[in-house]
Scaffold this motif. Structure first.
Motif, PDB file in Angstrom:
ATOM      1  N   ALA A 258      19.198   5.698 -15.423  1.00  0.00           N
ATOM      2  CA  ALA A 258      19.119   4.192 -16.143  1.00  0.00           C
ATOM      3  C   ALA A 258      17.593   3.810 -16.476  1.00  0.00           C
ATOM      4  N   LYS A 259      16.527   4.445 -15.652  1.00  0.00           N
ATOM      5  CA  LYS A 259      15.392   4.243 -16.001  1.00  0.00           C
ATOM      6  C   LYS A 259      14.884   4.924 -17.091  1.00  0.00           C
ATOM      7  N   ARG A 260      15.654   6.271 -17.119  1.00  0.00           N
ATOM      8  CA  ARG A 260      15.159   7.207 -18.268  1.00  0.00           C
ATOM      9  C   ARG A 260      15.677   6.611 -19.653  1.00  0.00           C
ATOM     10  N   ARG A 261      16.920   5.910 -19.794  1.00  0.00           N
ATOM     11  CA  ARG A 261      17.349   5.388 -20.772  1.00  0.00           C
ATOM     12  C   ARG A 261      16.513   4.422 -21.403  1.00  0.00           C
ATOM     13  N   ALA A 262      16.015   3.623 -20.375  1.00  0.00           N
ATOM     14  CA  ALA A 262      15.285   2.365 -21.172  1.00  0.00           C
ATOM     15  C   ALA A 262      13.937   3.028 -21.327  1.00  0.00           C
ATOM     16  N   GLN A 263      13.383   4.101 -20.638  1.00  0.00           N
ATOM     17  CA  GLN A 263      12.064   4.691 -21.184  1.00  0.00           C
ATOM     18  C   GLN A 263      12.319   5.300 -22.552  1.00  0.00           C
ATOM     19  N   ALA A 264      13.402   5.842 -23.009  1.00  0.00           N
ATOM     20  CA  ALA A 264      13.682   6.622 -24.258  1.00  0.00           C
ATOM     21  C   ALA A 264      13.731   5.658 -25.190  1.00  0.00           C
ATOM     22  N   ALA A 265      14.404   4.262 -25.049  1.00  0.00           N
ATOM     23  CA  ALA A 265      14.164   3.388 -25.811  1.00  0.00           C
ATOM     24  C   ALA A 265      13.144   2.574 -26.148  1.00  0.00           C
TER      25      ALA A 265
END
Length: 317
Positions: A258-265
């Motif tokens: 989830a953290k990496r998805r937020a970082q990608a966004a």
């Protein structure tokens, strides 16, 4: 047809990895297109590593700490990649790129890869292409990615937006230095380490206590991970196992996907702003831009008025 670097890169070839990073760091338009094609091919093979960002006060020994930790992990069988960002001179545009010379043991380790990169004036303590480089290192099969920033400052927080665990290094007797660390960095730190603890043991214990108090005050009660403050010495190896254990616990207690998805966004939003600004500069009346900037500089307009006038003249709503 697959990119010629794809197969050797996925096989873990260090020379192919170095060439791929050089490609993504290039500013030539044709290289940028080629780099994005390569990244698209290797993207399905990324996401399996632990990404650790490290920053610290001047003189804390970041490179020595990174080497000591990296050698320890590599000796234990991990494949370790170090991305060391060197500051770019505002005057000459050059960088010393001396991080590899400060990591002689890790440089020659068969399970390690070190890549120094110039910051290129990018804020946040990282190079402009650090995110892409992380993906390439993951695709090459590296288990641990250590990102060493240029240092602590107001903008040295971008590394936390691209790593899983953020480590802040400080010193014994760091009263003044500790006060100089920006609150924003303290709020982002997952693990705080008093390095060089062997040089002043009593002072290191006091600094650790102060850090624990600060972290308690700054951490929300509902946070999934409670940041820790530890003591270590890169010179003697004291505390390095505790630091790595804390990094692993943090990664386990955090929802990394989830953290990496937020970082990608967030990365997408950052690039979108850059692209929008470049597109705007291409279509704007340059003479009008310089005229309004001169009016703002001379005090005839406020900055807000100047920007509003420029947007109106460019018919941007």
């Amino acid at each position: 047809m697959p990119h010629p670097l794809t197969a050797p890169l996925l096989a873990g070839n260090r020379r192919a990895l170095a060439r791929a990073i050089t490609l993504v760091e290039s500013t030539r338009p044709e290289h940028e297109l080629e780099a994005q094609a390569l990244l698209a091919e290797v993207l399905p093979h990324t996401g399996q590593s632990v990404r650790v960002g490290l920053t610290g006060v001047p003189g804390v020994g970041k490179s020595t700490f990174v080497e000591a930790l990296g050698v320890r992990l590599a000796d234990a069988g991990q494949r370790v990649a170090v991305l060391a960002v060197d500051p770019t001179s505002a005057r000459t545009g050059g960088s010393i790129m001396g991080d590899k010379t400060r990591m002689p043991r890790l440089t020659v380790h068969e399970r390690a890869f070190i890549r120094p990169s110039p910051s290129g004036g990018t804020l946040g303590g990282v190079a402009r292409r650090t995110r892409e480089t992380l993906l390439l290192c993951e695709a090459a099969g590296y288990d641990v990615l250590l990102v060493e920033t240029v240092g602590v400052g107001q903008s040295e927080t971008q590394v936390a937006a691209m790593t899983d665990v953020f480590v802040l290094l400080t010193l014994p007797n760091a009263g003044d230095e500790l006060q100089g660390i920006k609150r924003g960095i303290m709020e982002l730190a997952d693990v705080c380490v008093v390095n060089k603890a062997d040089t002043a043991p009593a002072a290191a214990i006091r600094a650790q206590t102060e850090l624990r108090t600060a972290l308690t005050l700054l951490t929300p009660h509902d946070a999934p991970w409670r940041p820790v403050a530890l003591r270590a010495s890169a010179l003697t190896g004291e505390g390095l196992d505790d630091v790595w254990a804390a990094v692993q616990r943090c990664a386990q207690d955090t929802d990394v996907p989830a953290k990496r998805r937020a970082q990608a966004a967030r990365w997408f939003d950052d690039l979108l702003r850059e692209a929008a600004w470049r597109a705007f500069r291409t279509g704007v009346d340059t003479a009008r831009l310089h005229s309004l900037r001169a009016d703002v500089e001379a005090g005839r307009l406020t900055a807000v008025q100047g920007v509003a006038a420029l947007l109106a003249s460019a018919d941007v709503r």
